[in-house]
Design an enzyme around this catalytic site. Sequence first.
Site, mmCIF file in Angstrom:
data_model
loop_
_atom_site.group_PDB
_atom_site.id
_atom_site.type_symbol
_atom_site.label_atom_id
_atom_site.label_comp_id
_atom_site.label_asym_id
_atom_site.label_seq_id
_atom_site.Cartn_x
_atom_site.Cartn_y
_atom_site.Cartn_z
ATOM 1 N N ASP A 68 39.360 44.439 -15.270
ATOM 2 C CA ASP A 68 40.447 45.295 -14.823
ATOM 3 C C ASP A 68 41.724 44.434 -14.865
ATOM 4 O OD1 ASP A 68 41.914 47.293 -13.303
ATOM 5 O OD2 ASP A 68 41.685 45.936 -11.592
ATOM 6 N N ASP A 126 45.360 45.306 -13.033
ATOM 7 C CA ASP A 126 46.187 45.260 -11.824
ATOM 8 C C ASP A 126 45.352 44.913 -10.608
ATOM 9 O OD1 ASP A 126 48.819 46.110 -12.881
ATOM 10 O OD2 ASP A 126 47.628 47.827 -13.526
HETATM 11 C C1 XBP Z 1 46.175 50.197 -11.505
HETATM 12 C C2 XBP Z 1 46.984 51.401 -11.476
HETATM 13 C C3 XBP Z 1 48.193 51.506 -12.286
HETATM 14 C C4 XBP Z 1 49.384 50.697 -11.826
HETATM 15 C C5 XBP Z 1 50.623 51.215 -12.477
HETATM 16 O O1 XBP Z 1 45.452 50.109 -12.697
HETATM 17 O O2 XBP Z 1 46.625 52.349 -10.809
HETATM 18 O O3 XBP Z 1 48.532 52.853 -12.281
HETATM 19 O O4 XBP Z 1 49.562 50.802 -10.424
HETATM 20 O O5 XBP Z 1 50.523 51.174 -13.839
HETATM 21 P P1 XBP Z 1 44.225 49.051 -12.927
HETATM 22 P P2 XBP Z 1 51.234 52.277 -14.767
HETATM 23 O O6 XBP Z 1 43.863 48.447 -11.606
HETATM 24 O O7 XBP Z 1 43.141 49.901 -13.515
HETATM 25 O O8 XBP Z 1 44.697 48.037 -13.922
HETATM 26 O O9 XBP Z 1 52.573 52.564 -14.129
HETATM 27 O O10 XBP Z 1 51.364 51.660 -16.117
HETATM 28 O O11 XBP Z 1 50.326 53.480 -14.742
HETATM 29 MG MG MG Z 2 42.866 47.196 -10.244
#
Ligand code: XBP
Ligand code: MG
Length: 258
Positions: free
Chosen positions: A10, A12
């Site tokens: 993953d 973020d």
């Molecule tokens: C985390 C999310 C994302 C980010 C924002 O994604 O929910 O939506 O907060 O990114 P992950 P965008 O943990 O799966 O990487 O604004 O590009 O949607």
């Molecule tokens: Mg995440």
Amino acid sequence: MAQLQALIFDVDGTLADTERDGHRVAFNQAFAEAGLDWEWTVDGYRSLLEVAGGKERIRFYRERYTPDWYPTEDLFTWSAALHQAKTRYYRELLVQGKIPLRPGVRRLIQEARAAGLRLAIATTSAIENVIPLLEVTLGPESPQWFEVIAAGDMVPAKKPAPDVYLHVLEAMKLLPQTCLAIEDSYQGLQAALQANLTTVVTVNPYTQQHDFSQASLVVDCLGEPDKPFQVLMGGTYQATWFDLEVANALLEVAAKGA
Ligand code: XBP
Ligand code: MG
């Protein structure tokens, strides 16, 4: 016994703590630019994170907190434009080097590459955000280390739906029993589990209260030889940092339990 063949990361909250000082700040900058008086606070953003995807989060917020206010365009066009501005601001923050990798991430990726393991990314975030994060933190050539980067709108449903993980498995022609997913949130864990992936969770301040009881291992970070991880749930076979030996041991346990 299923031998580990790939790690699926993953982004973020897992590769880097991108949310509080990255995405959240960029959303606020985009709101100000658009003349909206919205401010997503550090605390308030915790519940907004339950809505996966930036465009989805923007539309959710309007509906929940300013239901009588409508943009002049339709909601999808409006949220896409606002999100584009947010992506621009987010990339600026990344390029300034303000968002470092979490402990152990670089080491584990290097270890995996040296061992000939295959690598992939499964994220809800937009691809325009993922590539610069990798380039700035791991080097300009690093996006190529990942055989598949499944991101944003590439699949119909975002996490907690399993689509993004199923897409990775399908593209790599791999069985879930041979892969390990690394996540940081309840939504991410659900997505990985529904794709039958053994999953390790590295919590962060936004996710440490989530229910991770179905994970194979929950730690505060991947750890380093000189910075041991804290184990919150599961066994690590005396290891004090997460490495491929622990990863293989977790797959073995999962195979026995299956
Ligand atoms: C985390 C999310 C994302 C980010 C924002 O994604 O929910 O939506 O907060 O990114 P992950 P965008 O943990 O799966 O990487 O604004 O590009 O949607
Ligand atoms: Mg995440």
